[in-house]
Motif scaffolding. Structure first.
Motif, short mmCIF file in Angstrom:
data_model
loop_
_atom_site.label_atom_id
_atom_site.label_comp_id
_atom_site.label_asym_id
_atom_site.label_seq_id
_atom_site.Cartn_x
_atom_site.Cartn_y
_atom_site.Cartn_z
N ASP A 129 2.61 3.01 -12.83
CA ASP A 129 2.51 1.58 -12.55
C ASP A 129 3.64 1.04 -11.68
OD1 ASP A 129 0.23 1.57 -13.99
OD2 ASP A 129 1.09 0.71 -15.81
N ASN B 19 0.76 1.36 -3.28
CA ASN B 19 -0.69 1.21 -3.23
C ASN B 19 -1.07 -0.14 -2.62
OD1 ASN B 19 -3.46 1.69 -3.73
ND2 ASN B 19 -3.33 0.59 -5.66
N ARG C 181 -3.15 5.37 -5.45
CA ARG C 181 -3.89 4.52 -6.39
C ARG C 181 -3.62 4.93 -7.84
NH1 ARG C 181 -8.86 2.21 -3.92
NH2 ARG C 181 -9.10 2.95 -1.78
N ARG D 286 3.24 2.33 -8.22
CA ARG D 286 1.96 1.97 -7.62
C ARG D 286 2.04 0.63 -6.89
NH1 ARG D 286 -1.75 0.96 -11.88
NH2 ARG D 286 -1.32 3.12 -12.46
#
Length: 351
Positions: free
Chosen positions: A117, A124, A113, A120
């Motif tokens: 970015d 995620n 999490r 992720r």
């Protein structure tokens, strides 16, 4: 249904006692490490890592070596595993390092999490940690939603496990768990780097989601026409008079408990539940029964119903008996998830 929560002596579980006693020094190091881990998301770092450590200690040495070797092919192994290893374990026995890495794998989906970015988006999957309370099927007949007033929402008919494996339908905690398990069962091609990476990632999600599905507040929510017309997000919108919310209270239920308590519950589990094999629908159904009976209790529901309509936040208080029952349930659910995940992992066999 295992709501009795009265552990019974189990010869099948007692066989692991010697292994646990031998492992206790390393487990004490791990327990200290877990308490310094990142903030909670699901069960929290302590719950997930304890569950995965229990899984590890049930595997044979050959199985331990195989799965940790598989984990080393994780695309973020250097960043999220090796770099986070505590100094006191860097020069420790290889088995202690393996146990720590395996436990870290159980928490890794929550670590994903907070990674940068670009990565992720790849790793995620927020929707995998929970399931819509309306999702039902033959082995999950009970909705996970608690309707405090108004009309109940219609069921969402979920697919069977076999259909999930075929379609790679991963959109909630159960479907993603089934998909992860199916990836782990595929014959490993040592020449296929992409498959090796997928297997390592699937191992992390398997350990993580197998624990998540045993957390009652990942199985549904409460609805109220005024306060929670679209649901309370699994208790996240129910504030506590002290601090935090109902969901975080249950996520952190193992804090304050000891390794010895968890091991005692684990060793005394009735072997019958784990003998059922990989049955995530049964695990989800159990969590929903606890959700209705022990999470959204009559005092909790009454406090929500008595909250004035013009109040921005719903705040409730919990008594000692509620928290004691919560910890009792959580200890057994974490222990039970570890027993079941280990049994299912062992049943896969090694190539």
């Amino acid at each position: 249904m295992f709501a009795h929560l009265t552990p019974r002596p189990s010869p099948a579980r007692c066989q692991y006692q010697a292994c646990f006693l031998k492992a206790l020094p390393a487990l004490c190091i791990m327990a200290l490490t877990f308490l310094l881990s990142a903030p909670a998301h699901s069960w929290d770092a302590l719950g997930h890592e304890r569950s995965a450590a229990l899984v590890f200690d049930q595997l044979t040495e050959q199985e331990q070596d195989y799965w940790v070797a598989a984990l080393r092919h994780h695309p973020r192994f250097a960043e999220d595993f090796l770099s986070a290893m505590p100094e006191q374990l860097r020069d420790a026995d290889n088995k202690d390092q393996q146990r720590w890495l395996f436990a870290r794998a159980g928490y890794w989906p929550d670590i994903a999490r907070g990674i940068p970015d670009a990565a992720r988006a790849q790793f995620n999957h927020p929707n995998w940690h929970w399931i819509d309370g309306r999702w039902v099927r033959a082995d999950v007949p009970l909705q996970g939603n608690v309707y405090l007033d108004g009309t109940s929402l219609p069921d969402i008919n979920g697919p069977s496990d076999s259909r999930i494996r075929e379609s790679r339908l991963s959109d909630n905690v159960l479907t993603a768990l089934v998909t992860s398990e199916s990836i782990l069962k595929q014959p490993l091609n040592s020449a296929n780097a992409q498959q090796q990476a997928e297997l390592a990632i699937a191992l992390c999600w398997y350990l993580h989601l197998g624990a998540d599905i045993h957390q009652p507040l990942h199985a549904g929510a409460s609805y109220h026409g005024t306060h929670f017309p679209e649901g309370d997000r699994g208790g996240n919108m129910v504030r506590l008079a002290t601090r935090g919310n109902l969901h975080s209270l249950w996520d952190q239920a193992l804090r304050g408990s000891s390794w010895e308590q968890l091991l005692s519950v684990f060793e005394q589990l009735d072997p019958q539940p784990s003998a059922q094999g990989f049955t995530p629908g049964t695990w989800l159904q159990e969590s929903r029964e606890f959700l209705h009976a022990d999470v959204y209790t009559a005092p909790i529901k009454n406090q929500v119903l008595e909250t004035p309509a013009n109040t921005d936040e719903v705040t409730v208080s919990t008594e000692d008996d509620y928290r004691n029952r919560m910890q009792e349930i959580s200890l057994q659910r974490v222990a039970l998830s570890a027993a079941r995940l280990a049994d299912a992992l062992k049943a896969m066999g090694l190539p």
